[in-house]
Scaffold this motif. Structure first.
Motif: not given
Length: 850
Positions: A48, A408, A524
């Motif tokens: 983020a 996020l 990720q």
């Protein structure tokens, strides 16, 4: 060890709007607490928070902005680490093919010898283009900032040699908080290309964004009512002539603060006055702003209205508030097309609950904070860049997140990223926002599922290389086809990531952003978060060598987090100023009571060097001695990082080795290094692990195997092996080149020889852009120093089968009758999966990453 609570019991720093407004009212900008100032602490890196570029428009930075001029190209002059994240520009207007890279080595940084090569590199770049470029942007980084390079003079010399305009772009993260930050400077450079033209009273320019204002914004119709027939925007210019015609404007409407410097320069140089308009989300304020604009333009306010569009915005807002107002609890981020504090105030005044604002306030936001304190005093403000954000826990009361970063942070809420490329403005922005919010709450919003990523994960067939879209230059260290590969800084950070320490990238922010935003796929992959920070160096830190400031930042962060050690990763900035990392480690250990190591990378070398140095430093620091008669047990696996192995490949190797009747240490925990001397055997799966393994062998007599298990190779790369076997069915002898890291490529070579025994002994060659260890090398194996070496090999072997990353298709000669089998290598291209055949050629031509 310092006494620390468990991190789960800690909370991320936040402050209520009421308290912050009170502090600013009493002390002005000095009342902003240090936790909300990016120069006062380490910069946290999480998914983020890693977008260090301007909010909105999916992270425009200097590199992409410099290419907004139609027909322009960019030469990036820097250590390799600075150009690595150019991959993030793939698919955005074919930016990938408009870059060239002049890589700096240590000698260049010390002597400035690269300055003599820039004009020659510009000429070679221009000559390689099918069409003559309109302008060459030369992008400089912190290295030249510290060297004090007079790039204006260098660009004038390059312009005279190449015969096209050449302009400098300064990607100096060191000056991010200066009076002329990089994103302001690049705008001034771009608009500085405009030359005087006869003014046309019916033209106005919209300045501020690098992407276009939404066509359905009422701003265009209002300007039409004022007699403006052409509202020109940089983002809508298709040709250089259209761009040059911006100089004919009667006035400039400045829609973003960062463009004001460029607008004032145009006013002084070309006589084009500037009028400031802000993107607002309170309709009453928008109306007042339009009335002020009417007054400036000499128009009666009643003749300058957009009543119908305003009514549409009011209806969309009222409809949302009536249907969803009671159940909507909002969290706002900063990566969105809005000022988060102004937007929060607009939403609160409509009766909506704003629980969190994830943004860094400035003194300019004091008015919004003061008003918010009156109507929503308990709203909390978080800085995503502050170290304790690693302790942040999602507030499940939030039902709707606005902004990519807020989304996020709130995976369980409804999402509206609101950072589309097309820029909303005016009443249209209000209407569109509430419509998107309503769609999200009703479940109609697509919640940002990336179908392209799903498509990229599909299996790939072989790619016949039919053409070469790029030229390869003969100039040393000038790359026209291939982007920079993963640098040593990323390799070091990859090794440190899972160990439970505090990793501090000693940089100004850009290097850490490249590493965490591009070269660390575990962010990720839903992996455990890691304490990875940027030192946040600024120009005076580098000039004055203020090491004590860095140590103080580390001490304060360590006091708030549960970490087991401190790992410092060097970058070009400390390398240039000859930072004494040995002394800094001693200072850190004294201040924090934590062990500290330093990995002396400089961004000019490749990832395997950095990973190797990190493994070796950890072994030296943490491996504990054992008695001579101590029992040996277990297998240690060195070199298993995501830069060489995908998540699926790592899982496959874990599962395969886990079936053996012996404990396995993958060196992904600090205890693995502490207990390394007790291991019975070491398995090295990439060259990055060889140096540390040989140290353990020398000191403790642990035997080494540098290989990958055949069963793993046959399983993980069965698709490649099958496609190769199909190509060789006719029994014809073909030369095969495998391009990857050496140990994996060696394993694949053995598997090929087993599967295709008819191949001649020297038919399969291993080639690598990375380290080739002599002990593991066979006669004929190749080390490619750059794209020129790879290109030359294929010229000499025009019918070869190349097993390597699809990105290599950009550097093949023309014509070339061979075949490329896609074997992704993350350290090379930043791509994690084999490519679907329908996308591979386009990828090779126009992009660098998925």
């Amino acid at each position: 060890m310092m006494q620390q609570q468990d991190s789960a019991s800690r909370a991320a720093y936040s402050i209520t709007v009421q308290e912050l407004a009170h502090r600013i009212e009493e002390h002005g900008a000095g009342g902003i607490p240090p936790e909300l100032r990016t120069d006062a602490h380490l910069i946290c890196n999480t998914p983020a928070a890693i977008d260090f570029n301007s909010p909105g428009a999916q992270g425009f930075g200097v590199k992409r902005a410099g290419l907004s001029v139609p027909g322009s190209i960019m030469l990036l002059v820097s250590p390799g680490c600075c150009g690595r994240n150019t991959a993030a520009l793939s698919g955005s207007g074919h930016y990938g093919e408009r870059f060239a890279y002049l890589a700096l080595d240590e000698a260049d940084i010390v002597t400035g010898s690269h300055l003599q090569r820039i004009p020659e590199a510009v000429c070679a770049f221009v000559a390689s283009r099918r069409e003559r470029p309109s302008v060459v942007m030369v992008c400089l980084t912190c290295a030249d900032a510290l060297l004090g390079t007079d790039m204006e003079r260098v660009c004038r010399k390059a312009e005279a040699a190449a015969g096209v305009p050449v302009r400098p772009c300064y990607m100096y993260a060191l000056t991010r908080e200066s009076q002329r930050p990089p994103m302001q400077a690049v705008r001034e450079t771009i608009y500085g290309l405009l030359q005087p033209r006869k003014k046309w009273a019916r033209q106005a320019n919209l300045l501020g964004f690098f992407t276009p204002v939404a066509r359905d914004s009422e701003l265009f119709s209002l300007l039409g009512q004022a007699g403006i027939r052409k509202a020109a925007e940089l983002a809508r210019c298709q040709t250089y002539e259209e761009f040059a015609s911006l100089a004919a404007a009667n006035f400039n409407l400045v829609l973003a603060d960062e463009a004001m410097g460029a607008a004032l320069a145009l006013e002084k140089r070309l006589g084009i006055p500037a009028i400031r308009l802000r993107r607002l989300y309170e309709t009453a304020k928008i109306t007042k702003q339009y009335q002020a604009l009417a007054h400036i333009l000499g128009i009666a306010p009643e003749d300058f209205t957009a009543a119908e569009v305003r009514e549409q915005a009011e209806q969309a807002a009222d409809a949302f508030c009536q249907q969803y107002g009671r159940e909507t609890v909002l969290a706002l981020g900063s990566r969105l097309n809005a000022n988060p504090f102004e937007l929060a105030l607009a939403l609160v005044r409509r009766g909506l609950a704003v629980r969190e604002i994830l943004a860094v306030p400035s003194a300019a936001d004091a008015f919004y904070l003061r008003e918010l304190a009156r109507c929503s005093p308990s709203t909390r403000i978080y800085s995503l860049l502050e170290p304790t954000m690693l302790c942040y826990r999602e507030d499940r009361a939030v039902t709707l997140a606005l902004g990519a970063d807020a989304c996020l942070c709130h995976p369980h809420a409804k999402h509206v990223t609101w950072n589309d490329e097309e820029q909303p403005f005016g009443y249209q922005a209000v209407r569109a926002l509430f419509e998107r919010m309503a769609a999200a709450m009703s479940g109609d919003e697509d919640n940002d599922i990336d179908t392209a990523d799903k498509e990229a994960a599909e299996s790939s067939d072989e790619l016949p290389v039919r053409e070469s879209p790029h030229t390869v230059s003969s100039l040393p260290r000038l790359s026209l086809a291939l982007p920079p590969f993963a640098p040593d800084t990323a390799g070091a950070a990859a090794v440190l990531y899972p160990l439970g320490g505090m990793t501090v990238i000693v940089d100004a922010g850009g290097c850490a952003g490249n590493i965490c935003g591009f070269d660390e796929p575990r962010w990720q992959e839903d992996a455990e978060p890691s304490a990875v920070f940027s030192a946040g160096l600024r120009d005076m830190d580098a000039i004055m060598g203020r090491d004590a400031n860095l140590v103080a930042k580390i001490r304060e962060a360590a006091a708030e987090l549960t970490v087991s050690f401190v790992g410092l990763v060097s970058t070009p900035v400390p390398a240039i100023i000859a930072t004494d990392f040995r002394a800094i480690c001693r200072m850190v250990e004294k201040e924090t009571r934590l062990p500290a190591i330093a990995v002396r990378t400089d961004g000019t070398r490749l990832y395997d060097r950095g990973a190797s140095a990190a493994y070796d430093a950890l072994v030296q620091k943490f491996t504990a001695p054992i008695p001579p008669d101590a029992p040996r047990t277990g297998l240690g696996v060195l070199g298993l990082t995501p830069l060489d192995f995908s998540r699926e490949e790592r899982a496959s190797l874990h599962a395969l080795l886990g079936r053996e009747d012996t404990p396995i240490r993958f060196f992904d925990r600090l205890d693995d290094f502490r207990e390394a001397a007790r291991l019975k055997e070491l398995l090295v799966v990439s060259p990055a692990g060889l140096k540390a393994a040989r140290r353990l062998q020398r000191q403790w007599g642990i035997p080494i195997r540098a290989e990958l298990p055949p069963a793993f190779i046959h399983k993980a790369f069965s698709g490649v092996l099958s496609r190769l076997a199909a190509l060789l069915q006719d029994g014809q002898q073909r030369e095969i080149l495998i391009v990857h890291q050496q140990i994996l490529a060696n394993g694949l070579r053995r598997a090929i020889r087993q599967r295709c025994p008819a191949l001649s002994a020297g038919a399969v060659t291993v080639g690598s852009f990375f380290a080739l260890d002599r002990a593991l090398q066979r006669e004929g194996d190749l080390h490619f120093r750059d794209e020129q070496d790879f290109h030359a090999y294929l010229q000499a072997h025009p019918d070869a089968i190349v097993i390597g990353d699809a990105l290599l298709a950009r550097a093949v000669p023309e014509p070339f009758g061979g075949t490329l089998l896609d074997l992704p290598h993350f350290a090379l291209s930043g791509r994690k999966a084999p490519m679907h055949p329908s996308r591979t050629l386009a990828y090779a031509k126009n992009s660098i990453s998925n």
